[in-house]
Design a protein around this motif. Structure first.
Motif, PDB file in Angstrom:
ATOM      1  N   GLN A  37       0.837  -1.196   0.000  1.00  0.00           N
ATOM      2  CA  GLN A  37       0.000   0.000   0.000  1.00  0.00           C
ATOM      3  C   GLN A  37       0.881   1.259   0.000  1.00  0.00           C
ATOM      4  N   PRO A  38       0.337   2.380  -0.450  1.00  0.00           N
ATOM      5  CA  PRO A  38       1.131   3.614  -0.443  1.00  0.00           C
ATOM      6  C   PRO A  38       1.606   3.967   0.966  1.00  0.00           C
ATOM      7  N   LEU A  39       2.789   4.541   1.015  1.00  0.00           N
ATOM      8  CA  LEU A  39       3.417   4.882   2.289  1.00  0.00           C
ATOM      9  C   LEU A  39       2.553   5.847   3.103  1.00  0.00           C
ATOM     10  N   LEU A  40       1.907   6.776   2.446  1.00  0.00           N
ATOM     11  CA  LEU A  40       1.083   7.760   3.150  1.00  0.00           C
ATOM     12  C   LEU A  40      -0.001   7.091   3.980  1.00  0.00           C
ATOM     13  N   TYR A  41      -0.680   6.108   3.406  1.00  0.00           N
ATOM     14  CA  TYR A  41      -1.752   5.410   4.128  1.00  0.00           C
ATOM     15  C   TYR A  41      -1.205   4.649   5.328  1.00  0.00           C
ATOM     16  N   ARG A  42      -0.049   4.007   5.142  1.00  0.00           N
ATOM     17  CA  ARG A  42       0.542   3.248   6.252  1.00  0.00           C
ATOM     18  C   ARG A  42       0.990   4.180   7.365  1.00  0.00           C
ATOM     19  N   VAL A  43       1.561   5.328   7.003  1.00  0.00           N
ATOM     20  CA  VAL A  43       1.998   6.289   8.021  1.00  0.00           C
ATOM     21  C   VAL A  43       0.791   6.834   8.780  1.00  0.00           C
ATOM     22  N   LEU A  44      -0.253   7.185   8.056  1.00  0.00           N
ATOM     23  CA  LEU A  44      -1.459   7.686   8.721  1.00  0.00           C
ATOM     24  C   LEU A  44      -2.050   6.643   9.665  1.00  0.00           C
ATOM     25  N   ALA A  45      -2.099   5.382   9.217  1.00  0.00           N
ATOM     26  CA  ALA A  45      -2.623   4.312  10.072  1.00  0.00           C
ATOM     27  C   ALA A  45      -1.753   4.142  11.324  1.00  0.00           C
TER      28      ALA A  45
END
Length: 122
Positions: A37-45
């Motif tokens: 998954q895109p890094l942004l989504y993982r960081v937000l999670a």
């Protein structure tokens, strides 16, 4: 025989800490599982899960004690009298001068002892 009763809100500390560990574990495992998954989504999670873990940890006795310590630290930092830029510059200059003087003294002693050792050995 006097026993100190724990406040009611801290009775389930073990369960709360287990919940914190579980939330952190979910974040670690989920980040690994969803690596495509895109890094942004993982960081937000991970930020959301970290906030949840922090909020749960702050509900424990140790967490609330840490929060009080941080609040008291902020109060103490406000009481500090910070040096002016002029005082900072003067102190820095003094430290540099003392370091240079000590370096010259140590260099001179090293040279002297090296010379004496060379005369004794050679």
């Amino acid at each position: 025989m006097s026993t100190k009763a724990e406040p009611k809100e801290y009775r389930l500390d073990v369960v709360k800490w287990l919940l914190v560990i579980a939330v952190v574990a979910v974040g670690v495992v989920g980040n690994s599982m969803y690596s495509a998954q895109p890094l942004l989504y993982r960081v937000l999670a991970l930020l959301v899960l970290g906030a949840v873990a922090l909020l749960v940890a702050l509900q424990t006795a140790k967490g609330s004690a840490l929060w009080r310590l941080l609040q008291e630290s902020v109060v103490e930092v406000r009481k500090v009298v910070w040096p002016t830029p002029q005082e900072t510059n003067q102190t820095t200059l003094l430290v540099v001068v003392v370091v240079v003087i000590m370096a010259l003294i140590l260099w001179g002693l090293d040279t002297l002892f090296g010379f004496i050792a060379a005369k004794i050995i050679g």
